[in-house]
Design an enzyme around this catalytic site. Structure first.
Site, PDB file in Angstrom:
ATOM      1  N   ASP A 273       0.850  -1.198   0.000  1.00  0.00           N
ATOM      2  CA  ASP A 273       0.000   0.000   0.000  1.00  0.00           C
ATOM      3  C   ASP A 273       0.884   1.247   0.000  1.00  0.00           C
ATOM      4  O   ASP A 273       1.539   1.561   0.998  1.00  0.00           O
ATOM      5  CB  ASP A 273      -0.927   0.022   1.223  1.00  0.00           C
ATOM      6  CG  ASP A 273      -1.881   1.202   1.179  1.00  0.00           C
ATOM      7  OD1 ASP A 273      -2.874   1.131   0.443  1.00  0.00           O
ATOM      8  OD2 ASP A 273      -1.624   2.211   1.867  1.00  0.00           O
TER       9      ASP A 273
ATOM     10  N   GLU B 191       1.865   5.268  -0.061  1.00  0.00           N
ATOM     11  CA  GLU B 191       1.398   6.628   0.234  1.00  0.00           C
ATOM     12  C   GLU B 191       2.173   7.547  -0.706  1.00  0.00           C
ATOM     13  O   GLU B 191       3.335   7.286  -1.036  1.00  0.00           O
ATOM     14  CB  GLU B 191       1.637   7.017   1.688  1.00  0.00           C
ATOM     15  CG  GLU B 191       0.858   6.181   2.697  1.00  0.00           C
ATOM     16  CD  GLU B 191      -0.636   6.173   2.467  1.00  0.00           C
ATOM     17  OE1 GLU B 191      -1.189   7.227   2.060  1.00  0.00           O
ATOM     18  OE2 GLU B 191      -1.267   5.131   2.686  1.00  0.00           O
TER      19      GLU B 191
ATOM     20  N   ASP C  61      -2.478   1.483  -6.813  1.00  0.00           N
ATOM     21  CA  ASP C  61      -1.051   1.370  -6.501  1.00  0.00           C
ATOM     22  C   ASP C  61      -0.233   0.866  -7.693  1.00  0.00           C
ATOM     23  O   ASP C  61       0.786   1.476  -8.056  1.00  0.00           O
ATOM     24  CB  ASP C  61      -0.842   0.420  -5.313  1.00  0.00           C
ATOM     25  CG  ASP C  61      -1.563   0.891  -4.066  1.00  0.00           C
ATOM     26  OD1 ASP C  61      -0.924   1.549  -3.231  1.00  0.00           O
ATOM     27  OD2 ASP C  61      -2.758   0.594  -3.930  1.00  0.00           O
TER      28      ASP C  61
ATOM     29  N   HIS D 213      -4.497   5.547   6.533  1.00  0.00           N
ATOM     30  CA  HIS D 213      -3.713   6.257   5.520  1.00  0.00           C
ATOM     31  C   HIS D 213      -2.209   6.238   5.820  1.00  0.00           C
ATOM     32  O   HIS D 213      -1.446   6.994   5.222  1.00  0.00           O
ATOM     33  CB  HIS D 213      -4.195   7.697   5.351  1.00  0.00           C
ATOM     34  CG  HIS D 213      -5.615   7.801   4.918  1.00  0.00           C
ATOM     35  ND1 HIS D 213      -6.041   7.355   3.680  1.00  0.00           N
ATOM     36  CD2 HIS D 213      -6.722   8.263   5.558  1.00  0.00           C
ATOM     37  CE1 HIS D 213      -7.344   7.540   3.580  1.00  0.00           C
ATOM     38  NE2 HIS D 213      -7.785   8.077   4.693  1.00  0.00           N
TER      39      HIS D 213
END
Length: 242
Positions: A79, A81, A178, A236
Site C-alpha cells: 500500500d 502513500e 497502486d 492512511h
C-alpha cells in the site's frame, strides 16, 4: 486477475472474523469454483460448505493446514502513500513503500519491507499530505530516491526467495491504484522500468465483493466493517494499511 482474486477470497473466507450471510453461501461456493483452476478445488466444495454453514471464521492455523493448497506460496501486501494536496498536485510521487510477505499456507507475516522515499518533483510535503498520512518532512528528507528503493525491493525479493521461478507469489492491494496507476505512472515520468512482478496483483476489493456480495466503496474501512474487524494502526499510513 480473476484467479488471483479468487485465491484472496479463500483467504478472506477462512481467516475473517465475521458471520457470513446464509443467502450468500451458494454464491460464495460458485465464485470459488469458477475462479480457481480445475483440480485445485477437488473436494473443496464440501469443505467450504461445512466451514461457511457453521458461520465461524476463526479457523486456527492447525485447521488451516488441512485446507487445499493456495495457488500462491506468498501474498505480498502493498500500500503506497504518495504526495498529495487539494487540489491534487501532479505528478504524485510515492513517499512510503511498504510490503508484507504473507505465507500462503499459514497466513502469517514472515518478512517486511518498509522504506520512505524522497520526492524530487515536489520535495516539500504539503500540510494536507502530512495530516492525511502522518508522514512529516523529516521522514522523507535524505531518504533514497524511487529508483534506489526499487533496487532495494529487488534485493529484498531475491533475499526472500521470491524471484525463484518455482516460488509463486503475487502482490495484494486495496484497489488498482497502486500498481495500475501510481507506480507505472511515476516510473514512466522518471524513465524507469517496471519489474514484471509488479504487473499482476490481487485487488482485495474485488475478492471481498465476490465473497460478501457487495462492493466496498470506502475500501478498507468498509471491508473491516463488513467482516467485523477492527482497524489496526493509523488510517492512511502505508504500513498501517498493510
Amino acid at each position: 486477475v480473476s484467479d488471483a482474486s479468487g485465491c484472496s477470497m479463500i483467504a478472506l473466507l477462512h481467516t475473517g472474523a465475521a458471520k457470513f450471510p446464509q443467502n450468500l453461501l451458494p454464491r460464495a461456493r460458485q465464485a470459488v469454483c469458477s475462479l480457481l483452476p480445475a483440480g485445485v478445488l477437488k473436494g473443496y466444495g464440501s469443505i467450504v460448505s461445512r466451514k461457511l454453514a457453521s458461520h465461524s471464521f476463526g479457523a486456527s492455523m492447525a485447521a488451516m493446514s488441512s485446507f487445499p493448497p493456495q495457488r500462491y506460496h506468498y501474498f505480498l501486501v502493498l500500500d503506497f502513500e504518495a504526495t498529495c494536496d487539494k487540489p491534487q498536485i501532479h505528478p504524485q510521487e510515492i513517499i512510503e513503500f511498504p510490503i508484507l510477505k504473507l505465507n500462503g499456507r499459514t497466513m502469517e507475516i514472515e518478512s517486511t519491507f518498509h522504506m520512505y522515499v524522497q520526492p524530487v518533483v515536489h520535495p516539500q510535503l504539503t500540510p494536507f499530505c502530512t495530516e492525511l498520512t502522518g508522514i512529516i518532512q523529516g521522514m522523507v528528507d535524505g531518504q533514497p530516491s524511487l529508483q534506489q528503493v526499487l533496487e532495494r525491493v529487488d534485493e529484498w525479493m531475491a533475499k526472500e526467495g521470491l524471484l525463484d521461478p518455482s516460488v509463486k507469489s503475487i502482490f495484494v492491494t486495496c484497489g488498482d491504484w497502486d500498481l495500475k496507476v501510481m507506480l507505472p505512472g511515476q516510473c514512466q515520468y522518471l524513465g524507469l522500468p517496471v519489474a514484471d512482478y509488479f504487473k499482476q496483483w490481487i485487488n482485495l476489493k474485488k475478492a471481498y465483493s465476490f465473497a460478501m456480495g457487495s462492493w466496498p466503496k470506502n475500501g478498507l474501512l468498509d471491508m473491516n466493517k463488513g467482516l467485523n474487524l477492527q482497524h489496526i494502526g493509523r488510517p492512511h499510513s502505508g504500513i498501517g494499511e498493510c
